[in-house]
Design a protein around this motif. Structure first.
Motif, PDB file in Angstrom:
ATOM      1  N   GLU A 174       0.145 -10.961  -5.691  1.00 34.96           N
ATOM      2  CA  GLU A 174      -0.029  -9.945  -4.735  1.00 34.96           C
ATOM      3  C   GLU A 174      -0.547  -8.945  -5.204  1.00 34.96           C
ATOM      4  O   GLU A 174      -0.257  -8.451  -5.917  1.00 34.96           O
ATOM      5  CB  GLU A 174       1.251  -9.646  -3.758  1.00 34.96           C
ATOM      6  N   HIS A 210      -2.186 -13.612  -2.634  1.00 30.32           N
ATOM      7  CA  HIS A 210      -2.433 -12.756  -1.560  1.00 30.32           C
ATOM      8  C   HIS A 210      -3.001 -11.444  -1.874  1.00 30.32           C
ATOM      9  O   HIS A 210      -2.567 -10.790  -2.926  1.00 30.32           O
ATOM     10  CB  HIS A 210      -0.922 -12.545  -0.743  1.00 30.32           C
ATOM     11  N   TRP A 211      -4.230 -11.096  -1.272  1.00 34.74           N
ATOM     12  CA  TRP A 211      -4.811 -10.091  -1.436  1.00 34.74           C
ATOM     13  C   TRP A 211      -5.203  -9.204  -0.209  1.00 34.74           C
ATOM     14  O   TRP A 211      -5.643 -10.112   0.622  1.00 34.74           O
ATOM     15  CB  TRP A 211      -6.208 -10.533  -1.935  1.00 34.74           C
ATOM     16  N   GLU A 212      -4.673  -8.212   0.056  1.00 31.84           N
ATOM     17  CA  GLU A 212      -4.783  -7.187   1.103  1.00 31.84           C
ATOM     18  C   GLU A 212      -5.636  -6.123   0.668  1.00 31.84           C
ATOM     19  O   GLU A 212      -5.329  -5.440  -0.186  1.00 31.84           O
ATOM     20  CB  GLU A 212      -3.374  -6.673   1.626  1.00 31.84           C
ATOM     21  N   ALA A 213      -6.862  -5.929   1.456  1.00 34.64           N
ATOM     22  CA  ALA A 213      -7.667  -4.883   1.072  1.00 34.64           C
ATOM     23  C   ALA A 213      -8.758  -4.919   2.417  1.00 34.64           C
ATOM     24  O   ALA A 213      -8.931  -5.816   3.247  1.00 34.64           O
ATOM     25  CB  ALA A 213      -8.479  -4.905   0.101  1.00 34.64           C
ATOM     26  N   ASP A 214      -9.352  -3.653   2.524  1.00 32.72           N
ATOM     27  CA  ASP A 214     -10.674  -3.605   3.573  1.00 32.72           C
ATOM     28  C   ASP A 214     -11.424  -2.765   2.963  1.00 32.72           C
ATOM     29  O   ASP A 214     -11.490  -2.512   1.591  1.00 32.72           O
ATOM     30  CB  ASP A 214      -9.925  -3.086   4.978  1.00 32.72           C
ATOM     31  N   PRO A 231      -9.791 -10.938   2.010  1.00 35.10           N
ATOM     32  CA  PRO A 231      -9.449 -10.154   2.974  1.00 35.10           C
ATOM     33  C   PRO A 231     -10.447  -9.983   4.084  1.00 35.10           C
ATOM     34  O   PRO A 231     -11.521  -9.731   3.745  1.00 35.10           O
ATOM     35  CB  PRO A 231      -9.122  -8.794   2.090  1.00 35.10           C
ATOM     36  N   SER A 232     -10.132 -10.376   5.009  1.00 35.46           N
ATOM     37  CA  SER A 232     -11.162  -9.990   6.242  1.00 35.46           C
ATOM     38  C   SER A 232     -11.609  -8.568   6.504  1.00 35.46           C
ATOM     39  O   SER A 232     -12.576  -8.570   7.035  1.00 35.46           O
ATOM     40  CB  SER A 232     -10.471 -10.610   7.587  1.00 35.46           C
ATOM     41  N   LYS A 272      -2.226  -5.192  -3.733  1.00 36.95           N
ATOM     42  CA  LYS A 272      -2.471  -4.260  -2.454  1.00 36.95           C
ATOM     43  C   LYS A 272      -2.943  -3.078  -3.095  1.00 36.95           C
ATOM     44  O   LYS A 272      -2.060  -2.314  -3.641  1.00 36.95           O
ATOM     45  CB  LYS A 272      -1.028  -4.012  -1.760  1.00 36.95           C
ATOM     46  N   HIS A 290     -10.985   0.485   0.703  1.00 37.02           N
ATOM     47  CA  HIS A 290     -10.434   0.263  -0.560  1.00 37.02           C
ATOM     48  C   HIS A 290     -11.482   0.080  -1.403  1.00 37.02           C
ATOM     49  O   HIS A 290     -11.590   0.405  -2.751  1.00 37.02           O
ATOM     50  CB  HIS A 290      -9.532  -1.049  -0.794  1.00 37.02           C
TER      51      HIS A 290
END
Length: 687
Positions: free
Chosen positions: A502, A525-529, A551-552, A504, A532
């Motif tokens: 993961e 899992h990659w969480e970003a927008d 990440p969408s 973040k 970032h």
């Protein structure tokens, strides 16, 4: 300049020099004409020959080949079209033209040659020498700017500028040649500078003709029987393979011995065999580019070249201490022969070579000058250290290289505490460092999953613009140290650079990052927008087989221009397509591109083979294997699987009994694991 009276008339200014177009209207960006595509070239050639009439079917294949050989230049296509319109419309006549397209263009009269000569005559004197020197490379060869500029500097073509390094001046010359339409750019770096280019065949032939006329460069066309008088006045010689299908060329000793003692450059393109004993005859030689010539050991006769400034060769064995005799040496490139051992040593006396600017020695140990009676000399000119093995960044070392700009080092994994052993925390004192590459190679038989995570919390130089990490095994949370670098523009995380599934990232990190490469990672899992990575332009993901999706939130980025994918899940491809739709529908970036390298499921097998080879066999360079397949036939897939298995069983056996002395049981165990992994994906998808 001219009034706009709404009459519909327009004036088009065409020029081969970019500065002329910019001067005509500084506020506008000139329209750059790209070479024609193959289909466009064929349409122009067909129209020139037949007009509105159709081309006979028997001539279409040859005609398309002729159009393709013109290299997309409209002038070349028009000239060849004029020649074809006057010959018989038969396959024999057209084939004769197809075999001699470039020579016909040169000898076709004033239309081509005079235009090229006009462009050449208007070059500044130093650019003329730089242009003619590019003739040392063969046709269709992609020239790396970093290599060419070092050779230019060694030859002494360029004038010194107070506030610029010689390499920066040379880079400006490359940009100038491109602005004058004399080279075709093929790659750019993250700063927008030309990284690699090619020369059109027409321009290269003109270059060689002019170089021969001015006795600037000689490219021998015959292997034996050359007269000494042909080479008596030559200053530069480039040796090419005689035929494309023969990569190995034997250069007899009498051929080298007949070369002039006033030779400045000797370049060998392609794999040749040369007797190094003749090198000592070239007393004034400045450039020796023989990196594709395989020497069993370091050729000691090179040490007699007191005027040498650039050396690039492939050999085994340690570099002798007498290398310090070459006081004028600026660039030393030593590539290791794969058949030799994997570790070598540089002499400690190399710290006395004050003119050295670029040092690349594959898998070589650079000794620490501390504790040895070596005069404390500061390397003011040293800019590049590459390929060194287990380099320890002591304060003594850093004090000698204050102006270093690029470092590429390789470390062998030896358990916990790897960073403290090599004192990488001292890197923060290199205030001129622009590019840093750190690779960690695991021990034989040690897979990346078994490598313990290592902390990466030491400071890095704030001046860094490019950072590449491979195999370092740091936790994703430690990337906060990297994300805080204010000028970082390119980040490449490759082959287990990060441990964990993961990621973040925090806000206000990677503010200037424009290129992000993720390759060979276990990220899921990659969480970003967009907040970032506010400046991200290019996102490249390769061999990340466990990643679920991009990440969408990246679809809201105003700067993102391109996403490139290879060897990823179908869901990753789908998320990239969704981001593209979002960018186009919002009107934020109509030119947004998604480049997908589909592999029809075969990437699962290729990825496993790659991981095994990169992590286990890569420390033995002679056994390295890189696979990238895309087959459509079940029979071809089966044959490929069988071939890979046979090769790898042979490779494991060889490295076990010859190189590594591993027990036969381990060979069988490794082969069994590989067999299961390969057929796990193949049987389900292909058979």
């Amino acid at each position: 300049m001219f009034p706009d009276d709404n009459t519909g008339s327009r004036i088009i200014l065409t020029t081969r020099i970019a500065n002329v177009a910019k001067y005509a209207r500084p506020s506008w960006t000139p329209h750059l004409m790209n070479p024609l595509k193959d289909e466009q070239s064929w349409m122009l050639l067909r129209g020139k020959i037949f007009g509105d009439k159709p081309c006979p079917l028997k001539l279409q294949e040859i005609g398309k080949m002729i159009a393709r050989d013109c290299g997309g230049l409209p002038l070349s296509i028009v000239v060849i079209g004029g020649l074809l319109s006057k010959v018989e419309k038969t396959q024999v006549a057209w084939q004769s033209v197809a075999d001699n397209v470039t020579s016909l263009l040169i000898s076709s009269g004033d239309q081509c040659s005079e235009l090229l000569r006009l462009s050449y005559n208007y070059l500044p004197q130093q650019l003329k020498a730089c242009f003619l020197y590019m003739g040392v490379f063969p046709k269709s060869h992609e020239v790396r700017v970093s290599k060419l500029t070092k050779m230019w500097v060694a030859e002494g073509f360029l004038r010194e500028v107070d506030d610029q390094s010689p390499e920066d001046v040379a880079q400006g010359c490359v940009e100038d040649l491109f602005d004058r339409s004399l080279i075709l750019m093929s790659k750019r770096n993250f700063e927008g500078r030309i990284k690699a280019f090619r020369m059109h065949d027409l321009l290269l032939d003109f270059c060689l003709e002019e170089a021969k006329r001015e006795e600037f460069l000689q490219i021998p066309r015959r292997r034996v029987g050359l007269l000494a008088s042909h080479l008596a006045t030559e200053r530069r010689i480039s040796i090419h393979p005689l035929r494309k299908k023969f990569k190995h060329v034997l250069i007899p000793s009498n051929y080298i011995s007949c070369c002039t003692p006033f030779l400045r450059s000797l370049v060998c393109v392609g794999q040749c065999y040369i007797d190094p004993r003749n090198f000592s005859e070239f007393e004034l030689l400045r450039v020796l580019e023989v990196s594709q010539v395989l020497f069993p050991k370091f050729p000691h006769h090179v040490l007699e070249l007191r005027s040498i400034r650039y050396i690039a060769l492939t050999c085994n064995g340690d570099v002798p201490a007498s290398i310090t005799k070459l006081w004028n040496l600026q660039t030393l490139i030593i590539i290791r022969n794969r058949s030799g051992r994997s570790k070598y040593h540089l002499p400690v006396e190399i710290w006395n070579m004050t003119h050295l600017r670029h040092l690349r020695c594959d898998r070589a140990h650079l000794p620490d000058p501390a504790g040895v009676h070596i005069e404390h000399i500061v390397f003011e000119s040293l800019e590049n250290l590459s390929g060194l093995l287990n380099l320890i960044f002591t304060k003594e070392v850093l004090q000698r290289i204050p102006n270093i700009k690029k470092i590429d080092v390789v470390y062998e994994y030896r358990g916990l505490g790897v960073w403290s052993d090599y004192q990488l925390e001292n890197l923060g004192n290199l205030h001129q460092l622009k590019a840093l590459k750190i690779r960690v190679i695991p021990e034989i038989g040690l897979f990346p999953e078994w490598i313990s995570p290592t902390r990466f919390d030491f400071p890095l130089p704030r001046s860094l613009k490019t950072l590449t990490l491979a195999g370092v095994g740091i936790p994703w949370d430690d990337l906060a140290v990297i994300g805080s670098l204010p000028y970082l523009q390119v980040l490449k995380l490759m082959d287990h650079a990060c441990i964990g599934t993961e990621w973040k990232p925090n806000e206000e990190e990677f503010c200037e990052l424009n290129t992000l490469v993720l390759e060979g990672l276990k990220l899921k899992h990659w969480e970003a927008d967009s907040c970032h990575f506010p400046s991200l332009q290019r996102l490249i993901i390769r061999r990340c087989g466990e990643l679920e999706q991009i990440p969408s939130g990246m679809g809201e980025s105003l700067s993102l221009d391109m996403i490139e994918l290879r060897g990823c899940k179908a869901s990753v491809f789908d998320s990239a397509k969704n981001i593209q739709k979002q960018q186009v529908s919002n009107g934020t970036n109509i030119g947004f591109r998604v480049i997908c390298h589909e592999t029809s499921g075969w990437h699962e097998v290729s990825q496993v083979v790659n991981e095994v080879v990169n992590d286990v066999l890569l420390p033995q360079p002679q056994l390295a294997l890189y696979c990238s397949y895309s087959f459509t036939s079940r029979w071809h897939r089966w044959r490929t699987i069988r071939g890979v298995m046979i090769y790898l069983f042979w490779a494991f056996g060889t490295c076990s009994f010859v190189h590594l002395y591993v027990e036969p049981s381990i060979v069988i165990w490794l082969g069994s694991i590989l067999f299961v992994y390969c057929f796990r994906g193949c049987l389900a998808k292909f058979i």
